[in-house]
Design a protein around this motif. Structure first.
Motif, PDB file in Angstrom:
ATOM      1  N   GLU A 171       0.823  -1.211   0.000  1.00 29.95           N
ATOM      2  CA  GLU A 171       0.000   0.000   0.000  1.00 29.95           C
ATOM      3  C   GLU A 171       0.859   1.263   0.000  1.00 29.95           C
ATOM      4  N   ILE A 172       1.947   1.245   0.721  1.00 29.62           N
ATOM      5  CA  ILE A 172       2.837   2.415   0.767  1.00 29.62           C
ATOM      6  C   ILE A 172       3.517   2.631  -0.584  1.00 29.62           C
ATOM      7  N   GLN A 173       3.958   1.537  -1.197  1.00 25.86           N
ATOM      8  CA  GLN A 173       4.681   1.636  -2.466  1.00 25.86           C
ATOM      9  C   GLN A 173       3.760   1.846  -3.665  1.00 25.86           C
ATOM     10  N   ASN A 174       2.473   1.561  -3.530  1.00 27.30           N
ATOM     11  CA  ASN A 174       1.516   1.688  -4.632  1.00 27.30           C
ATOM     12  C   ASN A 174       0.276   2.455  -4.185  1.00 27.30           C
ATOM     13  N   PRO A 175       0.439   3.712  -3.805  1.00 26.98           N
ATOM     14  CA  PRO A 175      -0.713   4.441  -3.258  1.00 26.98           C
ATOM     15  C   PRO A 175      -1.854   4.622  -4.260  1.00 26.98           C
ATOM     16  N   ASP A 176      -1.557   4.655  -5.550  1.00 24.84           N
ATOM     17  CA  ASP A 176      -2.610   4.862  -6.549  1.00 24.84           C
ATOM     18  C   ASP A 176      -3.615   3.710  -6.566  1.00 24.84           C
TER      19      ASP A 176
END
Length: 153
Positions: free
Chosen positions: A138-143
Motif C-alpha cells: 500500500e505504501i509503495q503503490n498508493p494509486d
C-alpha cells in the motif's frame, strides 16, 4: 507422564511431547527436561495440569498433523497461553518431520526448533509481521488504494 522422574526440581521450562520416542529424542539432543503424555495428543489429564503449574515456559511438541496441532491448541488454553510455546518444523521441512523423533532421524537441529517455538496463533490477534507485506504494498503503490472522492469536497 513418561520421563517425569528425570525432571529436576529446579527446572522452570519443560518440553511436552506426544510420544515416548519423541521425548527421548528431545532430551537426547537438547538436554531440556522432557516428558510425554500418557494418552497422546487427545487427552491432558487434570492431575497433570497441577504438576505443570511450576513451569514458566511449557513447550508443546505435538505431532505435525491435524490431531496433534488441534491438541496443542487445546492444551495451550488449559495450561495458559502466555507461557506455552508451540514447536513446529519450518514449512519446507514439515513433510519430513512429523514429530521430534523424525526430526532427529532426519538430522534436524532440535535445539533450533525449540528456540524458534512460537506462542499459539490466535485468529483474533494480528501481528505486524502478518500485515507487513500488505502495508508495504500500500505504501509503495498508493494509486491502487485511492478511494472515490466525495463530491462534497
Amino acid at each position: 507422564l513418561f520421563g517425569w522422574h528425570t525432571i529436576p526440581s529446579s527446572a522452570n521450562q519443560i518440553v511436552i511431547t506426544e510420544g515416548e520416542f519423541d521425548a527421548m529424542a528431545v532430551y537426547q539432543e537438547t538436554k531440556y527436561p522432557t516428558v510425554s503424555l500418557p494418552n497422546g495428543c487427545r487427552n491432558l489429564p487434570v492431575e497433570i495440569i497441577s504438576l505443570l503449574e511450576r513451569f514458566e515456559i511449557i513447550y508443546l511438541w505435538m505431532d505435525n498433523d491435524q490431531p496433534g496441532q488441534e491438541g496443542a491448541a487445546k492444551f495451550a488454553k488449559k495450561l495458559g497461553e502466555r507461557r506455552v510455546r508451540i514447536v513446529r518444523p519450518r514449512a519446507e521441512e514439515s513433510s519430513k518431520c512429523k514429530d521430534a523423533n523424525e526430526a532427529m532421524l532426519n538430522g534436524k537441529n532440535l535445539m533450533e526448533m525449540i528456540e524458534a517455538a512460537q506462542p499459539i496463533q490466535r485468529e483474533d490477534i494480528l501481528m505486524f509481521s502478518d500485515l507487513k507485506d500488505k502495508v508495504m504494498h500500500e505504501i509503495q503503490n498508493p494509486d491502487e488504494y485511492v478511494g472515490k472522492a466525495l463530491q462534497s469536497f
